[in-house]
Design a protein around this motif. Structure first.
Motif, PDB file in Angstrom:
ATOM      1  N   UNK A 349      42.608  17.606  -2.343  1.00  0.00           N
ATOM      2  CA  UNK A 349      44.003  17.326  -1.974  1.00  0.00           C
ATOM      3  C   UNK A 349      44.146  17.417  -0.446  1.00  0.00           C
ATOM      4  N   UNK A 350      43.672  16.390   0.210  1.00  0.00           N
ATOM      5  CA  UNK A 350      43.684  16.393   1.667  1.00  0.00           C
ATOM      6  C   UNK A 350      44.652  15.368   2.248  1.00  0.00           C
ATOM      7  N   UNK A 351      45.431  14.737   1.403  1.00  0.00           N
ATOM      8  CA  UNK A 351      46.402  13.750   1.883  1.00  0.00           C
ATOM      9  C   UNK A 351      47.798  14.166   1.437  1.00  0.00           C
ATOM     10  N   UNK A 352      48.626  14.388   2.412  1.00  0.00           N
ATOM     11  CA  UNK A 352      50.026  14.696   2.105  1.00  0.00           C
ATOM     12  C   UNK A 352      50.743  13.416   1.691  1.00  0.00           C
ATOM     13  N   UNK A 353      51.770  13.548   0.866  1.00  0.00           N
ATOM     14  CA  UNK A 353      52.515  12.338   0.472  1.00  0.00           C
ATOM     15  C   UNK A 353      53.130  11.655   1.703  1.00  0.00           C
ATOM     16  N   UNK A 354      53.221  10.342   1.628  1.00  0.00           N
ATOM     17  CA  UNK A 354      53.849   9.549   2.669  1.00  0.00           C
ATOM     18  C   UNK A 354      55.182   9.018   2.148  1.00  0.00           C
ATOM     19  N   UNK A 355      56.233   9.249   2.929  1.00  0.00           N
ATOM     20  CA  UNK A 355      57.575   8.812   2.548  1.00  0.00           C
ATOM     21  C   UNK A 355      57.958   7.649   3.456  1.00  0.00           C
ATOM     22  N   UNK A 356      58.324   6.536   2.845  1.00  0.00           N
ATOM     23  CA  UNK A 356      58.707   5.335   3.598  1.00  0.00           C
ATOM     24  C   UNK A 356      60.092   4.893   3.146  1.00  0.00           C
ATOM     25  N   UNK A 357      60.973   4.750   4.127  1.00  0.00           N
ATOM     26  CA  UNK A 357      62.315   4.241   3.843  1.00  0.00           C
ATOM     27  C   UNK A 357      62.228   2.719   3.834  1.00  0.00           C
ATOM     28  N   UNK A 358      62.218   2.161   2.647  1.00  0.00           N
ATOM     29  CA  UNK A 358      62.048   0.713   2.526  1.00  0.00           C
ATOM     30  C   UNK A 358      63.296  -0.039   2.958  1.00  0.00           C
ATOM     31  N   UNK A 359      64.471   0.438   2.550  1.00  0.00           N
ATOM     32  CA  UNK A 359      65.725  -0.225   2.907  1.00  0.00           C
ATOM     33  C   UNK A 359      66.806   0.826   2.986  1.00  0.00           C
ATOM     34  N   UNK A 381      50.703   8.829  -2.196  1.00  0.00           N
ATOM     35  CA  UNK A 381      49.709   9.868  -1.977  1.00  0.00           C
ATOM     36  C   UNK A 381      48.350   9.244  -2.278  1.00  0.00           C
ATOM     37  N   UNK A 382      47.468   9.208  -1.277  1.00  0.00           N
ATOM     38  CA  UNK A 382      46.177   8.530  -1.423  1.00  0.00           C
ATOM     39  C   UNK A 382      45.189   9.314  -2.292  1.00  0.00           C
ATOM     40  N   UNK A 383      45.547  10.547  -2.635  1.00  0.00           N
ATOM     41  CA  UNK A 383      44.670  11.302  -3.520  1.00  0.00           C
ATOM     42  C   UNK A 383      44.772  10.750  -4.937  1.00  0.00           C
ATOM     43  N   UNK A 384      43.940  11.314  -5.824  1.00  0.00           N
ATOM     44  CA  UNK A 384      43.911  10.852  -7.208  1.00  0.00           C
ATOM     45  C   UNK A 384      44.220  12.008  -8.135  1.00  0.00           C
ATOM     46  N   UNK A 385      44.500  11.645  -9.391  1.00  0.00           N
ATOM     47  CA  UNK A 385      44.793  12.679 -10.366  1.00  0.00           C
ATOM     48  C   UNK A 385      46.065  13.420 -10.013  1.00  0.00           C
ATOM     49  N   UNK A 391      56.212  14.316  -6.666  1.00  0.00           N
ATOM     50  CA  UNK A 391      57.592  14.575  -7.092  1.00  0.00           C
ATOM     51  C   UNK A 391      58.470  14.507  -5.843  1.00  0.00           C
ATOM     52  N   UNK A 392      59.555  13.732  -5.913  1.00  0.00           N
ATOM     53  CA  UNK A 392      60.449  13.545  -4.760  1.00  0.00           C
ATOM     54  C   UNK A 392      61.824  14.104  -5.113  1.00  0.00           C
ATOM     55  N   UNK A 393      62.437  14.816  -4.171  1.00  0.00           N
ATOM     56  CA  UNK A 393      63.747  15.423  -4.411  1.00  0.00           C
ATOM     57  C   UNK A 393      64.496  15.540  -3.093  1.00  0.00           C
ATOM     58  N   UNK A 394      65.838  15.715  -3.218  1.00  0.00           N
ATOM     59  CA  UNK A 394      66.695  15.896  -2.035  1.00  0.00           C
ATOM     60  C   UNK A 394      67.344  17.273  -2.121  1.00  0.00           C
ATOM     61  N   UNK A 395      67.881  17.723  -1.001  1.00  0.00           N
ATOM     62  CA  UNK A 395      68.553  19.016  -0.958  1.00  0.00           C
ATOM     63  C   UNK A 395      69.782  18.987  -1.859  1.00  0.00           C
ATOM     64  N   UNK A 396      70.069  20.115  -2.541  1.00  0.00           N
ATOM     65  CA  UNK A 396      71.159  20.102  -3.542  1.00  0.00           C
ATOM     66  C   UNK A 396      72.557  20.159  -2.933  1.00  0.00           C
ATOM     67  N   UNK A 432      58.917  15.242  -0.482  1.00  0.00           N
ATOM     68  CA  UNK A 432      57.918  14.683  -1.404  1.00  0.00           C
ATOM     69  C   UNK A 432      56.780  15.700  -1.529  1.00  0.00           C
ATOM     70  N   UNK A 433      56.478  16.150  -2.763  1.00  0.00           N
ATOM     71  CA  UNK A 433      55.477  17.202  -3.004  1.00  0.00           C
ATOM     72  C   UNK A 433      54.515  16.719  -4.083  1.00  0.00           C
ATOM     73  N   UNK A 434      53.191  16.848  -3.811  1.00  0.00           N
ATOM     74  CA  UNK A 434      52.219  16.463  -4.828  1.00  0.00           C
ATOM     75  C   UNK A 434      51.922  17.644  -5.745  1.00  0.00           C
ATOM     76  N   UNK A 435      51.113  17.390  -6.762  1.00  0.00           N
ATOM     77  CA  UNK A 435      50.812  18.409  -7.761  1.00  0.00           C
ATOM     78  C   UNK A 435      49.459  19.059  -7.525  1.00  0.00           C
ATOM     79  N   UNK A 436      48.895  18.884  -6.352  1.00  0.00           N
ATOM     80  CA  UNK A 436      47.601  19.487  -6.042  1.00  0.00           C
ATOM     81  C   UNK A 436      47.703  20.985  -5.852  1.00  0.00           C
ATOM     82  N   UNK A 437      46.525  21.593  -5.646  1.00  0.00           N
ATOM     83  CA  UNK A 437      46.461  23.027  -5.422  1.00  0.00           C
ATOM     84  C   UNK A 437      45.557  23.291  -4.218  1.00  0.00           C
ATOM     85  N   UNK A 438      46.122  23.753  -3.114  1.00  0.00           N
ATOM     86  CA  UNK A 438      47.559  23.988  -2.920  1.00  0.00           C
ATOM     87  C   UNK A 438      48.306  22.671  -2.738  1.00  0.00           C
ATOM     88  N   UNK A 439      49.596  22.692  -3.097  1.00  0.00           N
ATOM     89  CA  UNK A 439      50.405  21.479  -3.013  1.00  0.00           C
ATOM     90  C   UNK A 439      50.709  21.146  -1.561  1.00  0.00           C
TER      91      UNK A 439
END
Length: 864
Positions: A349-359, A381-385, A391-396, A432-439
């Protein structure tokens, strides 16, 4: 090289065109709810791929307005593009399948299509089909193979494999050996379906007879047309080194994490040679057809056989590396043996998720309904598995939420109504948070501006305004300022002030006050008079510049403050002939005798209209006094023989204003033995109550008095004519001489008589002088008449008859009647008295109708 190695771009285009003609136009193939097309590689710019507008069911005429486009990551090459005029997907730049898909297998281009208004997202896969655009190539053009002369028949000698970047049937299909009498060729297939050739010894070698043998090795692919590549093999016959090295196994497998550092031991190879000495010393190296990428990442120690990591690994780029290693002893006629090492990379798990604002649709209107799409967000996220599951979320604490539309695609929508006046902008943190360990996680902040809507009406700072303005203000002076606030912004908060239509005492409100439409400052357009108007109210409107405009109203109460600008006006007694008032006082009057009452009015209010009376001048201050509150003129003692028969008094009336204003009246009192019944200058005169409250009633009263006076004037003229006629007859009988009475017809006064007349002519202000003649007479008490005719006598002037002899006790003073008419004229010019402060009832003389009668009818006395 073979016959196809030097083909040009023109031949490549012809082959691509032939491929399209044979395969037919690409048809969309649904794959899991998305469109899929196939296109051969190496097409020229502008080549047709698919009609997306038709396949997606979109209106082609609206593609440009809806911003139909392909969404790609930053820095990625745009191989395909969409024509917004016809919705056709075409080749934007040449596609090299071997460059796009290094790992081989099915080569797919994943396209994300975005269209707005409404926002829609489509996924399209385009498979890049391989064409036979590469010929097989060998690592070397000439290859030297050393074979011991002791080699047994059937011995096999692996040859360098040819490399062809193409896939499937377009890759290396077979090998061909030029005809010879010593060697044959056998083609072998590896586990990955790749081909390699082995040279088989068919006839015993004899170094002494032939030291070398030359053969031509040709590699052919299975494409149409067929391509080939060649290599020359020089077989050198060596003296016998009859044992060759041997590996423990022909193929090795090893796993290695992708984050392994350089220098990590990958595998320890071991080959054995039964020979001794140099013939048994083994050297390890990569075989000639090892790809350059492998040589960049790995290194083999020649003597030890250790395979070490040389460069950084990347699981996302290639998860498997295939190493071909050869071992050869150091003896003469050394023969190399080969083995294969498969290095499997383990994902880290060496790639952090990438967030792109498409529109992003910002700013957003504050009245946008819940569920309005604000932005389209893609995560990768370029990693696998589990390492690549995001998982993507916004502040509540914000009124927004993320909704998943496709895998790794989210839409940011509103969850409740927005209010710009409460929160003008939001800083939405997207995690944006992946499910790797560590995440690993990535945070991106999106600033969303809330656009204003005209949803707030102006609001005045006060529910109503009370303004106090001193009368006699300067026209154009500022009297107050109103202010309103609008929580909206820009033009929705720009306020303009105006005054609502209305009337004040029958006049438009715009003639009294005006307002600055920008600042709200109010100005008086005229000088206000407390005696005419004491208070009024206006309605001010504040309206914003929004659409539709909103407004608010407020009431402004304007109170006029009194100023001591009116001096007291004496209404009784009225001076005779414009000089002073005269009256008779009986000598027998005792202390406290009421001579008369001085009456005055003041148009002001409050203390400014409170009047006080005082005796300013007197012939004898011990004889008369004036009541300070009522104005009653009384005697202080009885008259003495030595007291003068004419007493001159000056009474001053002063109001209570600051500074105080005053008026004076001069009185001439004559002490007589007996009181005649004559009309006193202290005759009761006051303004009717209606006159103080209604201007039209005063006008009607004056018109009525004028009519009555005109009627009396006619009666007097008729009576005069009758009397003159009767006296003419009497003179004829009695011998009346014209010298004794000038009233007879034809009699004229002498100039000396006019000069000795005591008549003072004072025309009213603003009118022409009236013709007034006082003709004295002598002898027996006859009658002489004073005729006063002004240029406007038809309206308000009267003709009075005055006897030439001094008035008797039973006769009226004809000057009184003239003073009454002058009194009436003055009363029209006096401001209406203020009722806030009225003198006592005994000080209020009542207005009476004065009848102008013949001078000898009756007399008048003092009002006691």
């Amino acid at each position: 090289m073979g016959i196809g190695a030097g083909s040009g771009q023109g031949q490549l285009f012809l082959r691509s065109l032939l491929f399209l003609l044979l395969a037919g136009p690409p048809a969309p193939r649904p794959a899991g709810g998305q469109l899929r097309y196939a296109v051969p590689e190496e097409l020229e710019h502008g080549a047709f791929v698919a009609n997306l507008g038709e396949d997606l069911g979109l209106d082609v005429s609206t593609l440009s307005a809806r911003r139909f486009r392909i969404v790609s990551r930053a820095g990625a090459r745009q191989h395909l593009e969409v024509n917004l005029e016809n919705g056709i997907l075409f080749v934007n730049e040449r596609i090299d399948r071997e460059e796009v898909c290094e790992a081989g297998g099915t080569c797919l281009l994943h396209l994300q299509l975005l269209v707005e208004s409404p926002l829609e997202l489509y996924r399209v896969e385009v498979e890049v089909l391989d064409i036979n655009d590469h010929a097989p190539t060998f690592p070397w053009q000439e290859y030297v193979l050393e074979v011991a002369e002791s080699a047994v028949l059937g011995a096999r000698f692996p040859l360098e494999s040819a490399q062809d970047p193409d896939m499937g049937t377009n890759s290396v299909h077979t090998y061909r050996l030029s005809p010879n009498s010593f060697f044959s060729l056998e083609v072998q297939t590896r586990s990955d379906a790749s081909k390699f050739a082995e040279l088989v010894l068919e006839r015993a070698l004899d170094r002494e007879q032939q030291r070398t043998h030359r053969v031509l090795l040709t590699a052919l692919d299975g494409g149409v047309p067929e391509r080939s590549g060649t290599a020359h093999i020089l077989v050198t016959v060596l003296d016998a080194n009859d044992n060759v090295p041997a590996f423990d196994q022909s193929s090795y497998g090893v796993s290695l994490p992708e984050d392994a550092p350089a220098g990590t031991l990958v595998i320890q190879l071991n080959a054995t040679d039964l020979d001794e000495g140099p013939n048994g010393e083994i050297e390890y190296s990569f075989s000639g057809h090892a790809p350059p990428r492998v040589r960049e990442l790995f290194h083999i120690e020649p003597r030890s056989g250790q395979v070490l990591l040389k460069g950084p690994l990347d699981y996302e780029r290639a998860n498997l590396h295939e190493l071909y290693v050869q071992a050869k002893d150091r003896g003469p006629s050394a023969v190399a043996v080969h083995c294969r090492v498969l290095v499997h990379l383990l994902d880290v798990n060496d790639n952090a998720p990438e967030v792109t604002l498409t529109s992003v649709s910002t700013p957003v209107l504050e009245d946008a309904p819940p569920g309005t799409v604000i932005a389209v967000i893609s995560v990768l996220d370029r990693d696998s598995g589990d390492n690549g599951h995001v998982i993507c979320e916004v502040s509540p604490d914000v009124p927004f939420e993320l909704r998943s539309s496709f895998r790794n695609y989210y839409t940011l929508v509103t969850t409740q109504a927005l209010d710009r006046e409460v929160v003008p902008e939001y800083n939405v943190s997207i995690t944006a948070r992946d499910m790797g360990s560590p995440a690993l996680l990535t945070r991106s902040t999106l600033t969303i501006l809330v656009s204003d809507v005209n949803d707030n009406a102006p609001r005045f700072l006060q529910p109503s305004y009370s303004v106090y303005v001193m009368e006699n203000n300067a026209p154009g002076a500022s009297i107050c300022s109103v202010s309103a606030l609008d929580p909206d912004c820009q033009q929705n908060a720009y306020l303009s002030y105006s005054i609502a239509d209305g009337h004040i005492h029958g006049m438009p409100v715009g003639t009294y006050v005006s307002i600055n439409s920008d600042s709200g400052h109010m100005y008086a357009l005229r000088s206000l008079d407390y005696e005419q108007i004491r208070s009024f109210q206006i309605h001010v409107q504040a309206q914003d510049a929004g659409f539709p405009p909103l407004s608010a109203n407020v009431t402004v109460h304007i109170f006029v403050l009194d100023q001591n600008d009116n001096a007291p006006v004496i209404i009784s007694p009225m001076p005779r002939n414009g000089s002073m008032a005269t009256e008779l006082v009986p000598r027998s009057a005792g202390p406290g005798y009421l001579v008369g009452t001085v009456s005055a009015v003041d148009a002001d209010a409050g203390l400014n209209s409170r009047l006080s009376y005082q005796l300013l001048q007197a012939t004898d201050f011990t004889l008369f006094s004036v009541a300070p509150d009522t104005g009653e003129l009384r005697t202080l003692r009885s008259f003495l023989e030595q007291d003068a028969t004419r007493q001159r008094l000056v009474v001053q009336v002063r109001d209570g204003g600051q500074p105080a204003l005053s008026a004076t009246v001069s009185l001439l009192l004559s002490v007589v033995e007996t009181m005649p019944q004559t009309l006193s200058d202290f005759s009761e005169f006051s303004l009717p109550p209606e006159a103080s409250s209604s201007s039209p009633l005063t006008l009607y009263l004056l018109v009525s008095l004028g009519s009555i006076s005109f009627t009396f004037l006619l009666a007097i003229l008729i009576l005069t004519a009758i009397r003159c006629r009767g006296e003419r007859c009497s003179r004829q009988g009695d011998g009346c001489s014209p010298r004794l009475c000038h009233c007879c017809p034809g009699s004229r006064p002498s100039p000396e008589g006019l000069k000795t007349s005591n008549l003072t002519v004072q025309p009213p202000a603003g009118t022409m002088a009236a013709t007034c003649l006082d003709i004295p007479g002598g002898g027996p008490p006859g009658y002489c008449y004073k005729v006063c005719l002004g240029p406007e006598s038809a309206q308000s002037d009267f003709m009075f008859l005055k006897p030439c002899s001094p008035p008797r006790n039973n006769e009226k003073d004809p000057g009184k009647q003239s003073q009454l008419v002058q009194h009436l004229r003055v009363s029209k010019q006096i401001k209406q008295p203020n009722m806030d402060w009225l003198p006592p009832s005994m000080q209020r003389p009542a207005l009476k109708r004065y009848q102008i009668r013949h001078c000898g009818n009756r007399g008048s006395g003092w009002k006691g």
